[in-house]
Design a protein around this motif. Sequence first.
Motif, PDB file in Angstrom:
ATOM      1  N   HIS A  10      36.460 -37.426  -3.171  1.00  0.00           N
ATOM      2  CA  HIS A  10      35.896 -36.625  -4.177  1.00  0.00           C
ATOM      3  C   HIS A  10      36.504 -35.228  -4.158  1.00  0.00           C
ATOM      4  O   HIS A  10      36.500 -34.546  -3.262  1.00  0.00           O
ATOM      5  CB  HIS A  10      34.504 -36.670  -3.592  1.00  0.00           C
ATOM      6  CG  HIS A  10      33.845 -36.076  -4.756  1.00  0.00           C
ATOM      7  ND1 HIS A  10      32.196 -35.924  -4.706  1.00  0.00           N
ATOM      8  CD2 HIS A  10      33.946 -34.992  -5.637  1.00  0.00           C
ATOM      9  CE1 HIS A  10      31.548 -35.150  -5.737  1.00  0.00           C
ATOM     10  NE2 HIS A  10      32.773 -34.693  -6.370  1.00  0.00           N
ATOM     11  N   HIS A  42      35.617 -33.305 -13.154  1.00  0.00           N
ATOM     12  CA  HIS A  42      34.219 -33.623 -14.249  1.00  0.00           C
ATOM     13  C   HIS A  42      34.664 -34.109 -15.516  1.00  0.00           C
ATOM     14  O   HIS A  42      35.475 -33.475 -16.264  1.00  0.00           O
ATOM     15  CB  HIS A  42      33.718 -32.298 -14.312  1.00  0.00           C
ATOM     16  CG  HIS A  42      32.789 -31.776 -13.134  1.00  0.00           C
ATOM     17  ND1 HIS A  42      32.066 -32.251 -12.127  1.00  0.00           N
ATOM     18  CD2 HIS A  42      33.541 -30.689 -12.175  1.00  0.00           C
ATOM     19  CE1 HIS A  42      31.642 -31.561 -11.251  1.00  0.00           C
ATOM     20  NE2 HIS A  42      32.417 -30.815 -11.093  1.00  0.00           N
ATOM     21  N   GLU A  66      34.310 -37.669 -12.214  1.00  0.00           N
ATOM     22  CA  GLU A  66      32.938 -37.425 -11.785  1.00  0.00           C
ATOM     23  C   GLU A  66      32.112 -37.208 -13.130  1.00  0.00           C
ATOM     24  O   GLU A  66      32.225 -36.152 -13.907  1.00  0.00           O
ATOM     25  CB  GLU A  66      32.710 -36.182 -10.918  1.00  0.00           C
ATOM     26  CG  GLU A  66      31.184 -35.934 -10.472  1.00  0.00           C
ATOM     27  CD  GLU A  66      31.220 -34.966  -9.431  1.00  0.00           C
ATOM     28  OE1 GLU A  66      31.962 -33.845  -9.277  1.00  0.00           O
ATOM     29  OE2 GLU A  66      30.006 -34.991  -8.698  1.00  0.00           O
ATOM     30  N   HIS A  81      25.285 -36.883 -10.820  1.00  0.00           N
ATOM     31  CA  HIS A  81      26.618 -36.960 -10.913  1.00  0.00           C
ATOM     32  C   HIS A  81      26.956 -38.414 -10.634  1.00  0.00           C
ATOM     33  O   HIS A  81      26.693 -38.801  -9.409  1.00  0.00           O
ATOM     34  CB  HIS A  81      27.507 -36.020 -10.053  1.00  0.00           C
ATOM     35  CG  HIS A  81      27.364 -34.554 -10.749  1.00  0.00           C
ATOM     36  ND1 HIS A  81      27.919 -33.431 -10.094  1.00  0.00           N
ATOM     37  CD2 HIS A  81      27.166 -34.177 -12.013  1.00  0.00           C
ATOM     38  CE1 HIS A  81      27.833 -32.511 -10.671  1.00  0.00           C
ATOM     39  NE2 HIS A  81      27.152 -32.643 -11.874  1.00  0.00           N
ATOM     40  N   HIS A 195      26.673 -37.250  -4.102  1.00  0.00           N
ATOM     41  CA  HIS A 195      25.550 -36.376  -3.479  1.00  0.00           C
ATOM     42  C   HIS A 195      24.121 -36.552  -4.096  1.00  0.00           C
ATOM     43  O   HIS A 195      23.616 -35.899  -4.713  1.00  0.00           O
ATOM     44  CB  HIS A 195      26.008 -34.999  -3.689  1.00  0.00           C
ATOM     45  CG  HIS A 195      26.419 -34.229  -4.862  1.00  0.00           C
ATOM     46  ND1 HIS A 195      25.487 -34.319  -6.214  1.00  0.00           N
ATOM     47  CD2 HIS A 195      27.779 -34.337  -5.435  1.00  0.00           C
ATOM     48  CE1 HIS A 195      26.259 -33.974  -7.117  1.00  0.00           C
ATOM     49  NE2 HIS A 195      27.577 -33.921  -6.756  1.00  0.00           N
ATOM     50  N   ARG A 201      20.516 -28.289  -4.600  1.00  0.00           N
ATOM     51  CA  ARG A 201      21.287 -28.025  -5.719  1.00  0.00           C
ATOM     52  C   ARG A 201      20.202 -27.908  -6.873  1.00  0.00           C
ATOM     53  O   ARG A 201      20.446 -27.789  -7.994  1.00  0.00           O
ATOM     54  CB  ARG A 201      22.176 -28.961  -6.160  1.00  0.00           C
ATOM     55  CG  ARG A 201      23.546 -28.939  -5.514  1.00  0.00           C
ATOM     56  CD  ARG A 201      24.637 -29.861  -6.365  1.00  0.00           C
ATOM     57  NE  ARG A 201      25.766 -29.690  -5.596  1.00  0.00           N
ATOM     58  CZ  ARG A 201      26.715 -30.234  -6.058  1.00  0.00           C
ATOM     59  NH1 ARG A 201      26.821 -30.637  -7.229  1.00  0.00           N
ATOM     60  NH2 ARG A 201      28.005 -30.136  -5.575  1.00  0.00           N
ATOM     61  N   ASP A 252      34.526 -32.996  -1.787  1.00  0.00           N
ATOM     62  CA  ASP A 252      34.067 -32.495  -3.006  1.00  0.00           C
ATOM     63  C   ASP A 252      34.683 -31.027  -3.137  1.00  0.00           C
ATOM     64  O   ASP A 252      34.235 -30.021  -3.584  1.00  0.00           O
ATOM     65  CB  ASP A 252      32.499 -32.283  -3.008  1.00  0.00           C
ATOM     66  CG  ASP A 252      32.182 -32.055  -4.495  1.00  0.00           C
ATOM     67  OD1 ASP A 252      33.074 -32.038  -5.320  1.00  0.00           O
ATOM     68  OD2 ASP A 252      31.042 -32.008  -4.889  1.00  0.00           O
TER      69      ASP A 252
HETATM   70 FE    FE Z   1      28.982 -33.162  -8.181  1.00  0.00          FE
END
Ligand code: FE
Length: 288
Positions: A10, A42, A66, A81, A195, A201, A252
Amino acid sequence: MSVPARIDLHTHSTASDGTLGPAELVGAAAGAGLDVVALTDHDTTAGWAPAVAALPPGLTLIRGAELSCRWFGAEPAIPLHLLAYLFDPGSPELVAELARVRRAREERGERIVRLLQADGIPVSWSAILAGAAGGTVGRPHIAQALIRAGLVATTTEAFGPDWLGERYRLPKDDIDVFRAVALVRAAGGVPVFAHPRASRRGRIVPDELIVELAAAGLAGLEADHEDHSPAEREHVRRLAAELDLLVTGSSDFHGTHKTVRLGAHTTSPEAYERIVGLARGVTPVASG
Ligand code: FE
Ligand code: AMP
Ligand code: ZN
Ligand code: FE
């Protein structure tokens, strides 16, 4: 392999909200001692070709993305995601959906900028677009504008409640998560929930949704991630075992937009082999 393989599934490049170009990213991955790296920008596959062209010897590239998704089973809907690996990048429905989400990101970005401007905050949409340099636009690009304007010192601060984390947070028109899983599978790809317990988040989805997604074709869960506490990682691992989902760990990596380093978290060779074994879209690439 005598030394255990180092597999990071990732990462983000300048094709979305990372700060290294795709070519630089694969170079940095080799430099960090990785054996396998996945490029998962993304909502785009734009970084795939330059990453393949620059692939250093000894490194295997997993082409991925993603996907910005949403679960409509809660009110308001919860964003999430989905990592997608080794899917056919020519699959028309998936291509159309990714293009739609990238447009939705631009619309949302511009609306956030207008909210900021209405409060007298000097940020410019054209400067933010220029900062994204043709890559998928995201809030980290708006965060950079807030830093340039001297309003915050760090990206983390820009994601605080006074800024992009709450006050100036707007939803974007994401993909229904069940549709995303189906589209990735139909394109021969392998969907893994990114995640899934990152409560710091924002809101997270209930385990019941993950049970339903597993039945709908979800292949795995990301457990070892910077935004998961040890207890959250353990929870994800237990759930994955119950549902026979594979488990990944990943950095990530976002370059200087985040502090995490390449290879900070890694995936087991067994989980990696499962992903490769399930994939029907494109193959892993190793330079000759
Ligand atoms: Fe993400
Ligand atoms: P967006 O995709 O535009 O909604 O922005 C989400 C992206 O912002 C994530 O992929 C991360 O790269 C980044 N991000 C989210 N939360 C934070 C945070 N608290 N600090 C720094 N970056 C974050
Ligand atoms: Zn990001
Ligand atoms: Fe990511």
